[in-house]
Motif scaffolding. Structure first.
Motif, PDB file in Angstrom:
ATOM      1  N   TYR A 181      44.702  85.288  57.626  1.00  0.00           N
ATOM      2  CA  TYR A 181      43.922  84.127  57.183  1.00  0.00           C
ATOM      3  C   TYR A 181      44.791  82.875  57.132  1.00  0.00           C
ATOM      4  CZ  TYR A 181      41.186  81.072  54.184  1.00  0.00           C
ATOM      5  OH  TYR A 181      40.517  79.990  53.674  1.00  0.00           O
ATOM      6  N   LEU A 182      45.939  82.952  56.490  1.00  0.00           N
ATOM      7  CA  LEU A 182      46.792  81.771  56.335  1.00  0.00           C
ATOM      8  C   LEU A 182      47.387  81.334  57.669  1.00  0.00           C
ATOM      9  CD1 LEU A 182      48.628  82.637  52.996  1.00  0.00           C
ATOM     10  CD2 LEU A 182      46.682  81.089  53.345  1.00  0.00           C
ATOM     11  N   PHE A 183      47.720  82.284  58.523  1.00  0.00           N
ATOM     12  CA  PHE A 183      48.255  81.928  59.839  1.00  0.00           C
ATOM     13  C   PHE A 183      47.211  81.175  60.654  1.00  0.00           C
ATOM     14  CE2 PHE A 183      49.199  82.637  64.307  1.00  0.00           C
ATOM     15  CZ  PHE A 183      50.549  82.307  64.372  1.00  0.00           C
ATOM     16  N   ASN A 184      45.979  81.671  60.688  1.00  0.00           N
ATOM     17  CA  ASN A 184      44.916  81.013  61.453  1.00  0.00           C
ATOM     18  C   ASN A 184      44.570  79.653  60.872  1.00  0.00           C
ATOM     19  OD1 ASN A 184      44.624  83.092  63.338  1.00  0.00           O
ATOM     20  ND2 ASN A 184      43.216  84.224  62.027  1.00  0.00           N
ATOM     21  N   VAL A 185      44.569  79.551  59.547  1.00  0.00           N
ATOM     22  CA  VAL A 185      44.298  78.262  58.917  1.00  0.00           C
ATOM     23  C   VAL A 185      45.366  77.241  59.316  1.00  0.00           C
ATOM     24  CG1 VAL A 185      44.306  77.064  56.690  1.00  0.00           C
ATOM     25  CG2 VAL A 185      42.949  79.129  56.979  1.00  0.00           C
ATOM     26  N   ALA A 208      51.900  67.749  58.341  1.00  0.00           N
ATOM     27  CA  ALA A 208      51.442  67.556  56.959  1.00  0.00           C
ATOM     28  C   ALA A 208      50.115  68.262  56.725  1.00  0.00           C
ATOM     29  CB  ALA A 208      51.322  66.064  56.653  1.00  0.00           C
ATOM     30  N   LEU A 209      49.204  68.149  57.697  1.00  0.00           N
ATOM     31  CA  LEU A 209      47.911  68.835  57.557  1.00  0.00           C
ATOM     32  C   LEU A 209      48.078  70.343  57.585  1.00  0.00           C
ATOM     33  CD1 LEU A 209      45.525  66.643  59.755  1.00  0.00           C
ATOM     34  CD2 LEU A 209      45.537  66.876  57.264  1.00  0.00           C
ATOM     35  N   GLY A 210      49.044  70.834  58.357  1.00  0.00           N
ATOM     36  CA  GLY A 210      49.312  72.267  58.346  1.00  0.00           C
ATOM     37  C   GLY A 210      49.695  72.750  56.962  1.00  0.00           C
ATOM     38  N   LEU A 211      50.567  71.990  56.297  1.00  0.00           N
ATOM     39  CA  LEU A 211      50.933  72.325  54.921  1.00  0.00           C
ATOM     40  C   LEU A 211      49.722  72.287  53.998  1.00  0.00           C
ATOM     41  CD1 LEU A 211      54.311  70.428  54.332  1.00  0.00           C
ATOM     42  CD2 LEU A 211      53.935  72.903  54.242  1.00  0.00           C
ATOM     43  N   VAL A 212      48.909  71.247  54.135  1.00  0.00           N
ATOM     44  CA  VAL A 212      47.735  71.087  53.271  1.00  0.00           C
ATOM     45  C   VAL A 212      46.740  72.218  53.503  1.00  0.00           C
ATOM     46  CG1 VAL A 212      45.735  69.631  52.790  1.00  0.00           C
ATOM     47  CG2 VAL A 212      47.983  68.594  53.068  1.00  0.00           C
ATOM     48  N   GLY A 253      44.252  77.137  51.695  1.00  0.00           N
ATOM     49  CA  GLY A 253      43.870  78.526  51.931  1.00  0.00           C
ATOM     50  C   GLY A 253      44.445  79.454  50.886  1.00  0.00           C
ATOM     51  N   ALA A 254      45.686  79.210  50.488  1.00  0.00           N
ATOM     52  CA  ALA A 254      46.309  80.037  49.448  1.00  0.00           C
ATOM     53  C   ALA A 254      45.582  79.872  48.112  1.00  0.00           C
ATOM     54  CB  ALA A 254      47.786  79.666  49.301  1.00  0.00           C
ATOM     55  N   LEU A 255      45.197  78.645  47.798  1.00  0.00           N
ATOM     56  CA  LEU A 255      44.443  78.409  46.559  1.00  0.00           C
ATOM     57  C   LEU A 255      43.092  79.114  46.594  1.00  0.00           C
ATOM     58  CD1 LEU A 255      45.263  74.641  45.944  1.00  0.00           C
ATOM     59  CD2 LEU A 255      46.166  76.618  44.701  1.00  0.00           C
ATOM     60  N   TRP A 256      42.463  79.117  47.775  1.00  0.00           N
ATOM     61  CA  TRP A 256      41.176  79.806  47.914  1.00  0.00           C
ATOM     62  C   TRP A 256      41.350  81.311  47.708  1.00  0.00           C
ATOM     63  CZ3 TRP A 256      36.245  79.794  47.522  1.00  0.00           C
ATOM     64  CH2 TRP A 256      35.440  80.722  48.192  1.00  0.00           C
ATOM     65  N   ALA A 301      52.779  83.213  51.166  1.00  0.00           N
ATOM     66  CA  ALA A 301      52.036  81.960  51.279  1.00  0.00           C
ATOM     67  C   ALA A 301      52.977  80.776  51.496  1.00  0.00           C
ATOM     68  CB  ALA A 301      51.187  81.741  50.035  1.00  0.00           C
ATOM     69  N   VAL A 302      54.091  80.757  50.766  1.00  0.00           N
ATOM     70  CA  VAL A 302      55.065  79.661  50.915  1.00  0.00           C
ATOM     71  C   VAL A 302      55.651  79.662  52.323  1.00  0.00           C
ATOM     72  CG1 VAL A 302      57.274  78.758  50.122  1.00  0.00           C
ATOM     73  CG2 VAL A 302      55.599  79.603  48.460  1.00  0.00           C
TER      74      VAL A 302
END
Length: 381
Positions: free
Chosen positions: A18-22, A59-63, A68-71, A86-87
């Motif tokens: 999930y986090l990789f695709n996001v 920057a958007l990648g970080l955001v 996604g991690a917060l979700w 996640a980090v």
């Protein structure tokens, strides 16, 4: 295979995928979907626009990954032992964006080497990391993502030292010939990406086996397109190309090759799994449509105006709407879902090849669209 062997299928693997695709979303929409066609097109962007993309995309990648991690945390899907994953995923998204920026710039100049191998060092290290039997799935996935990050950093250092893409970036004018051009490309990529997400969401309505077979079809088509098109087209269509002749010849050759492959796929399915014959036929047509769409898109970036992107936007919107309507009935099945994916590529290729004045391929793609439409209707009814 190594992920399944070392970590299985659980919260750890879900969080990674999930986090990789996001983290890839800004890269696909901005760098691949907006920056690359703008570099090919004479009505491209300015150096200031490229500078904004250079820092905005990481920057958007970080955001995106942070969101996604917060979700995942909100849904109780990110326990404490996955925080490090996640980090690392957020940092990896940042470095990936910097890599893609340089690789896509080189690709626009006709050098396909770096875009073809942009993920190779990271994936090699990830495979090496997963060969060791780590004590738990969170440990295995966290260390694997760390290996991805190390590989990407190493490649970024190498590309920076070699000044990959610098010549292309330095040749961009200070003032863009058209301020609206890049935003047409951005609209096209964004609508296309959202359309795919929507189709994937509708596919959840299929039985579990249907979702699996649908994604197998997606993998087959995307891998063929990447192999035969993405690694070859940059040398045929780039910033210095003044004629689409070579790309047209390559389109014909590609159609012949993928048609033979599609015929073999249909024959094999008919022998081994005859119940899936009709979906196999759709996948065979989709192979032609996808390859033609990828080639036509890169030709259009160079030889058509950015406003031509509206054709693809309209196609995606119309097909997604028809698929949504179809999903409300009892006839919605695997074949209909495959037809929706294939029709987007076939209709997009047709509408781009017409202004490119390729009559032969336009007629062929028109036949593919007609075949997919009739298959869609008969399958649904």
């Amino acid at each position: 295979m190594l992920i399944l062997a070392r970590a299985g299928t659980n919260q750890s693997t879900d969080a990674y995928f999930y986090l990789f695709n996001v983290g890839l979303v800004p890269i696909q929409c901005i760098i691949v979907g907006m920056m690359y066609p703008s570099l090919l097109n004479d009505r491209g962007m300015s150096r200031a626009g490229l500078a904004r993309i250079r820092w905005l995309t990481p920057a958007l990648g970080l955001v995106f990954v942070t969101g996604g991690a917060l979700w995942l945390t909100e849904r109780d899907r990110l326990p404490v032992d996955l925080i490090a994953l996640a980090v690392l995923s957020a940092l990896n998204a940042l470095v990936q964006a910097l890599l893609w920026f340089k690789a896509v710039a080189a690709q626009a100049g006709g050098n396909a080497l770096w875009i073809s191998g942009v993920a190779l060092p990271a994936n090699i290290l990830a495979v090496v990391a997963l060969t060791y039997p780590w004590k738990s799935p969170p440990a295995a996935m966290t260390i694997m993502v760390g290996a991805l990050l190390v590989g990407n950093i190493g490649l970024l250092v190498a590309m920076t030292r070699r000044k990959v893409g610098t010549a292309v970036l330095d040749s961009v004018p200070l003032v863009a010939p058209s301020r609206s051009g890049p935003f047409w490309f951005l609209g096209k990529s964004t609508v296309g990406y959202l359309g795919q997400i929507f189709l994937q969401s509708l596919a959840v309505l299929l039985p579990a086996s249907g979702v699996t077979f649908l994604n197998i079809g997606v993998k087959i088509v995307s891998s063929v397109s990447a192999t035969f098109v993405n690694a070859t087209m940059p040398s045929l269509v780039h910033r210095s190309t003044d004629s689409p002749h070579s790309a047209r010849q390559f389109l014909r050759l590609t159609v012949v090759v993928v048609s033979l492959g599609g015929a073999a796929l249909v024959a094999g399915t008919w022998i081994i799994w005859p119940s899936l014959l009709r979906p196999a036929i759709v996948v065979a047509l989709w192979l032609i449509a996808s390859s033609a769409s990828a080639i036509a898109a890169q030709m259009s970036y160079r030889f058509l105006t950015p406003q031509m992107s509206t054709r693809t936007i309209l196609v995606v919107t119309a097909v997604v709407a028809l698929t949504a309507l179809s999903s409300r009935g009892t006839g919605f099945d695997l074949t209909v879902a495959l037809c929706a994916y294939a029709t987007i590529d076939a209709a997009s290729a047709l509408l781009l090849l017409l202004p490119l004045r390729d009559r032969t391929m336009s007629l062929l793609l028109g036949g593919v669209v007609a075949g997919l439409a009739s298959t869609w209707i008969t399958a649904y009814l």
